[in-house]
Design a protein around this motif. Structure first.
Motif, short mmCIF file in Angstrom:
data_model
loop_
_atom_site.label_atom_id
_atom_site.label_comp_id
_atom_site.label_asym_id
_atom_site.label_seq_id
_atom_site.Cartn_x
_atom_site.Cartn_y
_atom_site.Cartn_z
N GLY A 1 68.15 68.87 8.96
CA GLY A 1 68.13 68.54 7.53
C GLY A 1 67.41 67.26 7.21
O GLY A 1 67.73 66.59 6.22
N ILE A 2 66.45 66.88 8.06
CA ILE A 2 65.67 65.67 7.81
C ILE A 2 64.19 66.02 7.89
O ILE A 2 63.81 67.10 8.33
CB ILE A 2 66.00 64.55 8.83
CG1 ILE A 2 65.70 65.02 10.25
CG2 ILE A 2 67.45 64.13 8.70
CD1 ILE A 2 65.90 63.96 11.29
N SER A 3 63.36 65.07 7.49
CA SER A 3 61.92 65.32 7.51
C SER A 3 61.37 65.18 8.93
O SER A 3 61.92 64.44 9.76
CB SER A 3 61.19 64.35 6.59
OG SER A 3 61.22 63.03 7.14
N HIS A 4 60.30 65.91 9.17
CA HIS A 4 59.63 65.81 10.47
C HIS A 4 59.17 64.38 10.73
O HIS A 4 59.29 63.86 11.85
CB HIS A 4 58.43 66.77 10.48
CG HIS A 4 57.54 66.63 11.68
ND1 HIS A 4 56.42 65.84 11.67
CD2 HIS A 4 57.62 67.16 12.92
CE1 HIS A 4 55.83 65.90 12.86
NE2 HIS A 4 56.55 66.70 13.64
N GLY A 5 58.66 63.74 9.69
CA GLY A 5 58.18 62.36 9.85
C GLY A 5 59.29 61.39 10.20
O GLY A 5 59.10 60.49 11.02
N MET B 1 59.53 59.25 13.55
CA MET B 1 59.59 57.80 13.44
C MET B 1 60.78 57.25 14.21
O MET B 1 60.70 56.19 14.83
CB MET B 1 59.69 57.41 11.97
CG MET B 1 59.75 55.90 11.73
SD MET B 1 59.71 55.51 9.96
CE MET B 1 61.25 56.27 9.41
N ARG B 2 61.90 57.98 14.21
CA ARG B 2 63.11 57.51 14.88
C ARG B 2 63.03 57.65 16.39
O ARG B 2 63.43 56.76 17.14
CB ARG B 2 64.33 58.27 14.34
CG ARG B 2 65.64 57.95 15.04
CD ARG B 2 66.02 56.48 14.87
NE ARG B 2 67.19 56.14 15.63
CZ ARG B 2 67.19 55.79 16.92
NH1 ARG B 2 66.03 55.74 17.59
NH2 ARG B 2 68.30 55.47 17.52
N PHE B 3 62.51 58.79 16.88
CA PHE B 3 62.55 59.05 18.31
C PHE B 3 61.18 59.06 18.99
O PHE B 3 61.11 59.03 20.22
CB PHE B 3 63.25 60.39 18.57
CG PHE B 3 64.69 60.40 18.18
CD1 PHE B 3 65.65 59.79 18.98
CD2 PHE B 3 65.12 61.00 17.01
CE1 PHE B 3 66.99 59.78 18.62
CE2 PHE B 3 66.45 61.00 16.63
CZ PHE B 3 67.38 60.38 17.44
N GLY B 4 60.12 59.14 18.23
CA GLY B 4 58.80 59.14 18.84
C GLY B 4 58.41 60.52 19.33
O GLY B 4 58.43 61.49 18.58
N SER B 5 58.09 60.64 20.59
CA SER B 5 57.59 61.89 21.16
C SER B 5 58.72 62.88 21.42
O SER B 5 59.90 62.54 21.39
CB SER B 5 56.87 61.60 22.49
OG SER B 5 57.81 61.12 23.44
N LYS B 6 58.33 64.13 21.71
CA LYS B 6 59.34 65.14 22.05
C LYS B 6 60.03 64.79 23.36
O LYS B 6 61.23 65.02 23.51
CB LYS B 6 58.69 66.53 22.14
CG LYS B 6 59.71 67.63 22.42
CD LYS B 6 59.18 69.01 22.06
CE LYS B 6 58.23 69.54 23.09
NZ LYS B 6 57.94 70.98 22.92
N GLN B 7 59.29 64.22 24.29
CA GLN B 7 59.89 63.79 25.56
C GLN B 7 60.96 62.72 25.31
O GLN B 7 62.03 62.77 25.92
CB GLN B 7 58.80 63.25 26.50
CG GLN B 7 59.31 62.71 27.83
CD GLN B 7 59.76 63.81 28.79
OE1 GLN B 7 59.57 64.99 28.51
NE2 GLN B 7 60.34 63.42 29.91
N ALA B 8 60.68 61.78 24.42
CA ALA B 8 61.65 60.73 24.11
C ALA B 8 62.88 61.32 23.43
O ALA B 8 64.01 60.88 23.68
CB ALA B 8 61.02 59.67 23.22
N LEU B 9 62.68 62.32 22.58
CA LEU B 9 63.82 62.98 21.92
C LEU B 9 64.64 63.74 22.95
O LEU B 9 65.88 63.72 22.91
CB LEU B 9 63.32 63.93 20.84
CG LEU B 9 64.39 64.76 20.11
CD1 LEU B 9 65.40 63.85 19.43
CD2 LEU B 9 63.73 65.70 19.09
N TRP B 10 63.99 64.41 23.89
CA TRP B 10 64.70 65.13 24.96
C TRP B 10 65.56 64.17 25.77
O TRP B 10 66.73 64.44 26.05
CB TRP B 10 63.69 65.84 25.86
CG TRP B 10 64.31 66.63 26.97
CD1 TRP B 10 64.68 67.94 26.94
CD2 TRP B 10 64.65 66.16 28.28
NE1 TRP B 10 65.22 68.31 28.15
CE2 TRP B 10 65.22 67.24 28.99
CE3 TRP B 10 64.52 64.93 28.93
CZ2 TRP B 10 65.66 67.13 30.31
CZ3 TRP B 10 64.96 64.81 30.24
CH2 TRP B 10 65.53 65.90 30.91
#
Length: 218
Positions: free
Chosen positions: A52-56, A60-69
């Motif tokens: 429920g949040i924007s892609h941007g 901005m909060r987590f950076g890359s997909k690897q960082a989010l993982w």
């Protein structure tokens, strides 16, 4: 005279207008996505939409997909670790090491039943070598203190538990008994009654934990 509410300008909301990001909820959504579709199949845009949040804002909060993982796996693993530590600390000091091990195993499986995505992610990444599997092994299996490991060592020092490496019983717990609670569709297909009985899951968890602890006893 009542002052009319300010009118928002047309177009996308300004950065300050974005809803507050609940990090735990966002990481739960991300972990579930990685568990369901794997790292390659999961999409940052889809995770943002589900949260429920924007892609941007997510980027901005987590950076890359690897960082989010990494953040999502850290979140899931540390939740398991904190719960196991809290459970073992709350047990009576006079409780035997076998009773404390049983309580820790039950709590671990109950945690997986509530939050199954973390073990599903580990199962996915455990099928092939790579940097994500290396991260899991180095950070959590070698770099994190788990009550299960300490209890096994204590029981072995007392002559209560068999002299086996911790990877054997822990794998049976996490990926053997853990499958009973994390792979719900499979269990529902194999044993339909278990899912329908009010205490079916609790009895399954207790039976699985008991078998593991009894198997450790000399």
């Amino acid at each position: 005279m009542t002052t009319p509410p300010p009118q928002r300008r047309p177009g996308r909301p300004a950065q300050g207008d974005a809803p507050a990001l609940s990090e735990d909820a966002c990481l739960d959504v991300a972990l579930a996505a990685f568990a369901e579709r794997g790292f390659e199949g999961a999409s940052i845009r889809e995770i943002a939409r589900a949260a429920g949040i924007s892609h941007g804002l997510l980027a901005m909060r987590f950076g890359s997909k690897q960082a989010l993982w990494i953040a999502a796996v850290d979140h899931g693993m540390m939740r398991l670790n904190r719960r196991m530590i809290a459970t073992t600390r709350a047990l009576p000091a006079a409780a035997s090491v076998a009773d404390r091990m049983l309580a820790a195993c039950i709590d671990f499986l109950e945690s997986l039943a509530e939050f199954p995505a973390i073990i599903q992610v580990v199962n996915i990444e455990g099928t092939q070598p790579g940097e994500r599997l290396d991260y899991i092994v180095q950070t959590f299996f070698r770099g994190q203190d788990w009550p299960f490991t300490a209890l096994l060592a204590e029981g072995q020092a007392q002559g209560v538990f068999r002299d086996v490496h911790v990877t054997v019983p822990f794998t049976l717990l996490a990926h053997g008994a853990g499958a009973l609670v994390a792979l719900r569709p499979l269990m529902a297909a194999v044993s339909p009654r278990t899912g329908k009985e009010p205490d079916g899951l609790a009895r399954t968890i207790e039976a699985a934990a008991s078998l593991i602890v009894r198997g450790l006893l000399r």
